[in-house]
Design a protein around this motif. Sequence first.
Motif, short mmCIF file in Angstrom:
data_model
loop_
_atom_site.label_atom_id
_atom_site.label_comp_id
_atom_site.label_asym_id
_atom_site.label_seq_id
_atom_site.Cartn_x
_atom_site.Cartn_y
_atom_site.Cartn_z
N GLN B 392 1.00 -1.37 -0.03
CA GLN B 392 -0.22 0.12 0.12
C GLN B 392 0.68 1.55 0.14
O GLN B 392 0.32 2.40 -0.19
CB GLN B 392 -0.94 0.07 1.37
N CYS B 393 2.19 1.17 0.34
CA CYS B 393 3.02 2.39 0.23
C CYS B 393 4.52 1.84 -0.20
O CYS B 393 4.76 0.79 -0.17
CB CYS B 393 3.12 2.91 1.66
N ASP B 394 5.24 2.97 -0.29
CA ASP B 394 6.59 2.67 -0.70
C ASP B 394 7.69 2.44 0.36
O ASP B 394 8.49 1.75 0.25
CB ASP B 394 7.11 3.90 -1.55
N ALA B 395 7.27 3.06 1.69
CA ALA B 395 7.88 2.95 2.81
C ALA B 395 7.11 3.25 4.01
O ALA B 395 6.00 3.87 3.76
CB ALA B 395 9.22 3.96 2.88
N ILE B 396 7.59 3.12 5.08
CA ILE B 396 6.65 3.26 6.51
C ILE B 396 7.68 3.72 7.28
O ILE B 396 8.75 3.73 7.33
CB ILE B 396 6.28 1.88 6.97
N ILE B 397 6.78 4.73 7.94
CA ILE B 397 7.61 5.62 8.93
C ILE B 397 7.06 5.39 10.26
O ILE B 397 6.03 5.25 10.72
CB ILE B 397 7.49 7.33 8.64
N THR B 398 8.03 5.10 11.23
CA THR B 398 7.65 4.88 12.60
C THR B 398 8.63 5.55 13.58
O THR B 398 9.69 5.98 13.25
CB THR B 398 7.76 3.61 13.05
N PRO B 399 8.46 5.81 14.99
CA PRO B 399 9.51 6.28 15.82
C PRO B 399 10.44 5.01 16.03
O PRO B 399 10.33 3.87 15.61
CB PRO B 399 8.64 6.19 17.42
N LEU B 400 11.61 5.47 16.50
CA LEU B 400 12.80 4.27 16.63
C LEU B 400 12.93 3.89 17.96
O LEU B 400 13.07 2.69 18.19
CB LEU B 400 13.88 5.31 15.90
N SER B 401 13.08 4.95 18.92
CA SER B 401 13.15 4.38 20.35
C SER B 401 12.13 5.00 20.95
O SER B 401 11.88 6.49 20.82
CB SER B 401 14.57 5.10 20.63
N PRO B 402 11.42 4.54 21.92
CA PRO B 402 10.34 4.84 22.69
C PRO B 402 10.71 6.29 23.41
O PRO B 402 9.78 7.15 23.64
CB PRO B 402 9.91 3.86 23.68
N THR B 403 11.84 6.27 23.90
CA THR B 403 12.35 7.47 24.74
C THR B 403 13.70 7.93 24.18
O THR B 403 14.18 7.27 23.16
CB THR B 403 12.47 7.33 26.21
N THR B 404 14.02 9.07 24.58
CA THR B 404 15.44 9.41 24.30
C THR B 404 16.55 8.71 25.22
O THR B 404 16.20 8.19 26.04
CB THR B 404 16.01 11.11 24.19
N ALA B 405 17.76 9.40 25.06
CA ALA B 405 18.77 8.42 25.88
C ALA B 405 18.47 8.89 27.49
O ALA B 405 18.27 9.92 27.89
CB ALA B 405 20.44 9.17 25.34
N PHE B 406 18.76 7.61 28.06
CA PHE B 406 18.41 7.85 29.38
C PHE B 406 19.87 7.74 30.40
O PHE B 406 20.86 7.64 29.49
CB PHE B 406 17.52 6.70 30.10
N ARG B 407 19.74 8.17 31.65
CA ARG B 407 21.11 8.27 32.36
C ARG B 407 21.65 6.95 32.62
O ARG B 407 20.95 5.87 32.65
CB ARG B 407 20.93 8.77 33.59
N ILE B 408 23.04 6.87 32.61
CA ILE B 408 23.63 5.56 32.78
C ILE B 408 23.20 5.18 34.15
O ILE B 408 23.43 5.73 35.12
CB ILE B 408 25.26 5.88 32.66
N GLY B 409 22.80 3.68 34.04
CA GLY B 409 22.44 3.06 35.46
C GLY B 409 21.00 3.14 35.70
O GLY B 409 20.67 2.64 36.54
N GLU B 410 20.38 3.87 34.89
CA GLU B 410 19.01 4.30 35.24
C GLU B 410 18.05 2.95 35.22
O GLU B 410 17.24 2.69 36.11
CB GLU B 410 18.52 5.30 34.24
N LYS B 411 18.35 2.04 33.94
CA LYS B 411 17.45 0.78 34.12
C LYS B 411 18.49 -0.53 34.16
O LYS B 411 17.81 -1.45 33.70
CB LYS B 411 17.09 1.19 32.33
N SER B 412 19.58 -0.27 34.40
CA SER B 412 20.36 -1.45 34.17
C SER B 412 20.09 -2.74 35.07
O SER B 412 20.52 -3.91 34.89
CB SER B 412 21.90 -1.03 34.30
N ASP B 413 19.18 -2.35 35.94
CA ASP B 413 19.14 -3.46 36.68
C ASP B 413 17.47 -4.33 36.61
O ASP B 413 17.04 -5.29 37.02
CB ASP B 413 18.81 -3.19 38.39
#
Lengths: 480, 482, 89
Positions: B392-413
Motif C-alpha cells: 500500500q506504500c513505498d515505505a513506512i515511518i515509525t518512531p525508533l526509540s520510545p524515549t531519548t537517551a536515559f542516564r547511565i545506570g537508570e535501567k540497568s537492573d
Amino acid sequence: MNSNYEIVVGLEVHAELSTETKIFCGCKNKFGSEVNTNVCPVCMGLPGTLPVLNEQVVEYAIKMGHALNCKINGTTKHDRKNYFYPDLPKAYQISQFDIPLCENGYLDVLVGDNVKRIGVTRIHIEEDAGKLIHDDKMGGTLADYNRCGVPLIEIVSEPDIRSADEAKAYLDTIHTTLLYLGISDAKMQEGSVRCDVNVSVRPAGSQEFGTRVEMKNVNSFSAAHRAITYEAARQIKVLEAGGEILQETRRWDDVKGVNVLLRSKEDAQDYRYFPDPDLLTFTVPQEKIDELKASIPELPVAKTMRYMADYKLSRADSELLALNKNTAGFFEAVIATGKCEPKSVSNWILGDIYKVLNERRCEITDLALTAENLAEMISLIEKKTISNAAGKTVLEVILDADKDPNEIIKEKGLAQVSDTGALNAIVEKVLANNEKAVADFKNGKTNVVGFLVGQCMKESRGKGNPAMLKDMVVAAIESM
Amino acid sequence: MDKLYSLTATQMKDLLDKKEVTSVEITKSVIDRIEKTDKDIQAYITYNFEQALEQAKAADEKRAKGEAVADLAGIPVAVKDNMCTKDLRTTAGSKMLGNFVPPYNATVVEKLLADGAVIIGKTTMDEFAMGSSGENSAFQVARNPWDTSRVPGGSSSGSAATVAASQVPLALGSDTGGSIRQPASLCGIVGMKPTYGAVSRYGLIAYGSSLDQIGPMARTVDDTAMLFKAICGRDKMDATSKDYTYTPYGAGVKGMKLGLPKEYFGEGISAEVKEKIYAAVEVLKAQGAEIVEVSLPSTDYALSAYYIIACAEASSNLGRYDGVKYGYTGSKRGSLEEMYLSSRSEGFGEEVQRRILLGAYVLSSGFYDAYYKKAKMLQKAIRKEFEDALKQCDAIITPLSPTTAFRIGEKSDDPVAMWAGDICTVTLNIAGLPGINVPCGFDSNNMPIGFQVLGPKFSETTLLTIAKCYENTVGGFAVKEF
Amino acid sequence: MEIDIKRLAKLGKLSIPEDKIEEFRKKMEDIIQMVENLPDLDTEGSLVDPENTMELRKDEVQPSSPRDEMLKNAPYTAAGCILIPKVVD
C-alpha cells in the motif's frame, strides 16, 4: 542362543564421504595428514565464521539414498545438534533433524541362502568431529581438528535385524555398496565407517519390542557381530533371572569382549536441535535427483543373484565375484565376449588371478590383463587347443602384457598335439615301458590310467591332448 | 587545514581527490581528536593508530601515482569490535574474548581494506551485542556525546558515539534487534540496517545469526550511502548473503506513498518523540509525499518472537566459547567439566548468561514447539504482514526509540524494561527488512530524537532517498560541538 | 511457572552460584512472562523455507591455514595440538 527369545537389532552406520573437500569449507578431506594442518577458521569454529555446503556431499548422499531405495527429499535443511565436547569446536554439530535428505528405503541382503529385506529409516548428511589423542605424558588430552568437517552420512536402519549374522550381512552390504558407488573409502581401520548398535530381546512370538540398549565404540563389522551376540546373551540372562532391561548406552570393549555402562536414560542429553540459521533451505532439482538415480550401477546383491541364476554359479563364488566392483566388471566383460563358459571364467578369476591380486595387493584393473585376452585363453583351453597347464603359462604372460594368447602359444610351442599318429607312438612306448601298470589295469585297477596318461604327457613334454591320450591308452590296453 | 577530523567523508573525499589534503593529514587529525576526547566518550576498546597511518600512507601513494581509487580510499572508518580484524584484537565487548586476535578478516573489513579505507580502531559495544545502552560492555561504558552522563544506546555504542562526537566520519555497526538504528537515534546520527543478506556476515561474531546484519553509521545520508555501497553484495563465504546491486538514490519524495502504522504510536512512546516524528512526517508531506495509514497488528508479538529467536540462536552460537581453542580459559582446569564451567561463568557477563539460559529454555525438550517453533511461525506471519502493508506504500515511518537517551545506570537492573525499549526496532530484524534512522530534532533535555524509515527487501535506495530529502529540507542534521 | 535454573545452567555449561540462583530465577521468570504472550498459532509442519534458498559450493580445495596461526589463540598447546584436561570417555 536361548530359542525362547528373539533378538531385535537396529544399526546406525556413519560413513565418511570421499569428497575432495570438507562439507562446509574448502579444506582438504584427507586422512593421515600431520595434526591440525587441514584446518581453517571455518572448520575450527572461530568466532564469526560461517559454513557453506559442498554440493558433492549432497550428490553422494543422494546416490546412497537411491542405492538403498529411499525417497529423496529434494527440499531440506540443516539443523544444529548442541552439546559440549572438546572434539566439537562450535559446541554444535551441523546435522539434519526432521527432514533427512533420504528416507523410507530398504536394503536386500543375503543371509545364508535367503534374501532378507531390511528397512532403512533415513540417511542424513552431517559433519564429523575432531580427534582426541590421550597422552599421559602431556598430563592431558590433545585435540586434533583435521577431521572436523569431514562429510558424513548417517544411515539408520529399522529394527528389522533378527540376528548377529543378519547384522553382519547388512553391514557388509552397506560397505560394498559404498565402494560400488565410489562415495566412500569405507576403510574400517581408518575409522571412515563406524557403527552404533541398538539391541533388544523379546520372547519368541511377541509383537512388542523389548527395551533397547545402545552400544557405542563398535569399530568393525566383526566386532558388531560379537557385540550383538554378547549383549543379547546379557539381556536374556537378566530377564531369565527375573530382572529388567534398562534403557541405557553401553560401551563395547572388543578386546575384553564385554560392554560396560556409559550412561543411563536419566543422563540422556537434550540436544536442543533447531534449524541452522547460517544455512538456508536448499533444493535439489528433480532432474538432478533423476540423473543421479540413473547413474547407480547394478549393486552387489543383485549381481550375486544374477550370477547364480544366469550363470549357475555357486552362491559363494557369485558373492565373491560381485564383492568388488572392478572384479565383477571384468568378469562380466569376459562373459560378454561370448567365447567361453562363465564357470571357467569364474574359476580362473577366483583361482589364479585372485592369488596374484592378493600377492600384489592390487585391483584387477591395475593389471595389463584384458578381458579379450583372458576370454581367448580360456576358449583355447575349452577348444582343447592348449592344456590347462599351458593356460597357466599363457596367463603369466597376459597378466602383464596385452598380447594375443595365440601368438604366445606359437612362440612357446604350447599347442596340444592332437595328431593320432604322433600320439599313438607315445602311447605304445609308454605301455611298453610300464608292463606292471598295464597288468594292474587288466586286473581291474582302472585308476592307474591316470598314471599312464601322466607318463604320456611327460613323454609329449606337456603338449599331448590329455583327453585324447586317456581314450587312446584305454583303447590300446583293451585291444591287447 | 583546521579540524580535518570534523569533515564528512564526502568532504574528505573531495579534498583528497583535489589533492588539497592527504590521508595522512586527515588520519593524524582524527587520531589527535580521539586522543583528546576519548577519555570522555570511551568509544574505543582498541586503537589501531599505527596501522591506520600505514593505511593512510598507502592510500596517499596510490592517489599520488594517479591510480584509480575507491570512494573510501584514505578515509578513516571505525569498526565495531564484533567484526574480525586480522592481527588486531577483537573482543565482542566480552572478557571471554579479551585477548582474542583473529587470524582472518571479516568480509566487510576485507572490502574496506581493498578500497583503501583507514581502519582507526575497534569500537565499544555491549557484550556480544546484547544490550541497548552500552552498559553491558565488559570493558567500559561509551558515553553519549550530547550528554556524557547518558547512554549512547547500544549495542553499537562506540560506533554511534565516535561518529556523533566527530572523532571519525564513518563507522560500521551491527544490528540484531536495533543495535545500529537505536544508538544512531540516541546520538543524533544516521544509521542504516540493510536488508538481511545485503551485507556479508562472514567474520561478524554472531549473536542471533538469522537477525544479525552489518550496516553503516555516519553524520549525513551521503556518507551513510558511501559506506553502504562499499560493503554490500553477495559473499561466497556467507550462504545467507544475496546478490545486491547498489543503485544511486535521489532526493525527491514527490508522489511517494509513506505509511504510518498506528500500532507504533501507542502509549509506550513518549509524547515528545511522537510530536517530533509527526512534525517530520509533515516535512515530507510538504515535499510531495502522500501519507497513508497502514496496520501492522502483530507488532505486539514481535518483541517476544525476537527475544525467543535471538536467544535461542545465541545460546547455540556462544557454545564455542569453552576455554579450549581461544579466548578466556577458566581458573579451574582439574577436569573438562570444571574447565567448561569456570571458563564460561567467569568469561561471560550476567546479561549474556541470562540470554544463554533463556535460549536453552526455549529450545529444550518439551518447550521447543511452544516457544521456538511458535516464534518462527510468528516470524512468517509478521513478514507477510509487512509485505501486505508495503503493497500500500513505498515505505513506512515509525518512531525508533520510545524515549531519548536515559542516564547511565537508570535501567540497568531491570532487564524487562531494557528489553521493552527495542519494541520499534526488532520487527525489522524479524521481517528481514531494511530500516534507517533519520535524526529529527531534540527533546527538552536537548537529547536527539530520530524516526525510522523502513521498506521492502532491498529498498535501501528508497530509504536513502527519503532520508536525503528530509536532510536537505531541514538544512542538514545538527552536529554536537564537542 | 517454575524455571529450573540448575537444569538450564547445566545445558549451557554455566555455574550459577547458589546465592544467585533465586535472583536469576526471578529475572528469568519476568522475561519468560514477557515472551509468553504469543498468539495461538499452528506449529505443525517443518521450518523449511523453499522461497529462500541458498547456493551450494563446488567441491574445490582452498588452502588451509598455517597451524601456528590457528593455534595462536589457544590457552594451552602441545605437539601441534590443543591441550585440554584429560578426557575420559
